[in-house]
Enzyme design. Structure first.
Site, PDB file in Angstrom:
ATOM      1  N   TYR A  49     -62.859 -53.399 -97.679  1.00 28.35           N
ATOM      2  CA  TYR A  49     -62.658 -53.216 -99.129  1.00 28.35           C
ATOM      3  C   TYR A  49     -62.150 -51.788 -99.406  1.00 28.35           C
ATOM      4  CZ  TYR A  49     -63.334 -54.474-104.035  1.00 28.35           C
ATOM      5  OH  TYR A  49     -63.138 -54.774-105.362  1.00 28.35           O
TER       6      TYR A  49
ATOM      7  N   LYS B  92     -63.500 -48.853-107.432  1.00 24.68           N
ATOM      8  CA  LYS B  92     -64.526 -49.538-108.243  1.00 24.68           C
ATOM      9  C   LYS B  92     -65.652 -48.575-108.615  1.00 24.68           C
ATOM     10  CE  LYS B  92     -62.695 -53.637-108.550  1.00 24.68           C
ATOM     11  NZ  LYS B  92     -61.901 -53.926-109.756  1.00 24.68           N
TER      12      LYS B  92
END
Ligand code: NAD
Length: 265
Positions: free
Chosen positions: A155, A162
């Site tokens: 990720y 994020k």
């Protein structure tokens, strides 16, 4: 009908699998009137046909969030053609494919800047311009993933984006709270979408989340949509700066415990 009489802008619909599309359908079900933005002419037709497929009509506006003038133009057009809005759904993210595989340490300067610009800064830029186009008591909601809180292999830079997005939402909640505008984040479990396709080992993310979550399943866009619709409604009028996990309880289970339990059968 918790959104009856409310008008909202939905960003980030690419196709029928988009989380933004799930949110749009939930908002319609709750009585909202919607308008949509798309990043380029190429995607306009697909958003248009989805809307028609639901038997609805809605104004559509072009907006590429990497361009300040495009964002300013979006809200000027919305005020002119739709009037004041009550909520904004930010469902936008992008990172270069090569930065969503392998190791985070290999992220390029350019890849880092691109991911943070489109996936995190865009919330601040859109919120800044949205304020003037919003009714008092307005609400903003954005989408995150647990990779912003904990390391999830591959990720990578999107996790960093994020984290920045989640923190931005808290600062925005503080600033915009003066105008009575709320800002919240839904942290969704993994869902097979266009954006998710670019993440290395995404199928593994889906199966691990299914096996280890408290509910032993994955979530769908309708579940994320219903939560987002709640958060932008007056039912959530006391909630701001909050991160709500819609991940079947994946975030609350200890990974090592779940692993040991799985090994033990
Ligand atoms: P998606 O591909 O359907 O949506 C991503 C959207 O971002 C697309 O509509 C795309 O057009 C838009 N976008 C990209 N660059 C843009 C730009 N410059 N200007 C304007 N729009 C731009 O995928 P999705 O999974 O529905 O993603 C929506 C949000 O949900 C993202 O923030 C994503 O990180 C988040 N999220 C996804 C998952 C998942 O597993 N799919 C899980 C948690 C959070």
């Amino acid at each position: 009908m918790i959104l009856k009489g409310k008008k909202g802008l939905i960003t980030g619909v690419a196709n029928q699998r988009s989380i933004a599309w799930g949110i749009a359908k939930s908002c319609w079900q709750q009585g909202a009137e919607l308008c949509f933005s798309y990043p380029s002419e190429r995607l306009k037709g697909s958003v248009e046909s989805l809307i028609q497929g639901e038997g609805k009509s809605a104004p559509l506006f072009e907006c590429d969030v990497t361009k300040d003038e495009s964002i300013a133009d979006l809200f000027a057009r919305i005020e002119k053609e739709v009037g004041k809005i009550d909520f904004l759904v930010h469902a936008i993210a992008f990172a270069k494919r090569e930065d969503l595989d392998g190791e985070f340490q290999d992220t390029s300067r350019d890849g880092f800047a691109t991911a943070l610009d489109i996936s995190a800064y865009s919330l601040t830029a859109l919120s800044h311009h949205a304020v003037a186009a919003m009714n008092p008591g307005g609400a903003i909601v954005s989408l995150s993933y647990i990779g912003g809180e904990k390391v999830i292999p591959h990720y990578n830079v999107m996790g960093v984006a994020k984290a920045a997005l989640e923190c931005s939402a808290r600062y925005l909640a503080h600033d915009l709270g003066k105008q009575g505008i709320r800002v919240n984040i839904v942290s969704a479990g993994p869902i097979r979408t266009l954006a998710a396709k670019g993440i290395g080992d995404f199928n593994k993310m889906l199966s691990i989340s299914e096996n280890r979550s408290a509910l032993h399943r994955n979530v769908d866009t309708a579940e994320v949509g219903d939560t987002a619709a709640f958060l932008v409604s007056d039912m959530a009028r006391g909630i701001t700066g909050e991160l709500v996990h819609v991940d079947a309880g994946y975030h609350c289970v200890s990974f090592s415990f779940a692993e040991e339990q799985a090994k033990a059968g």
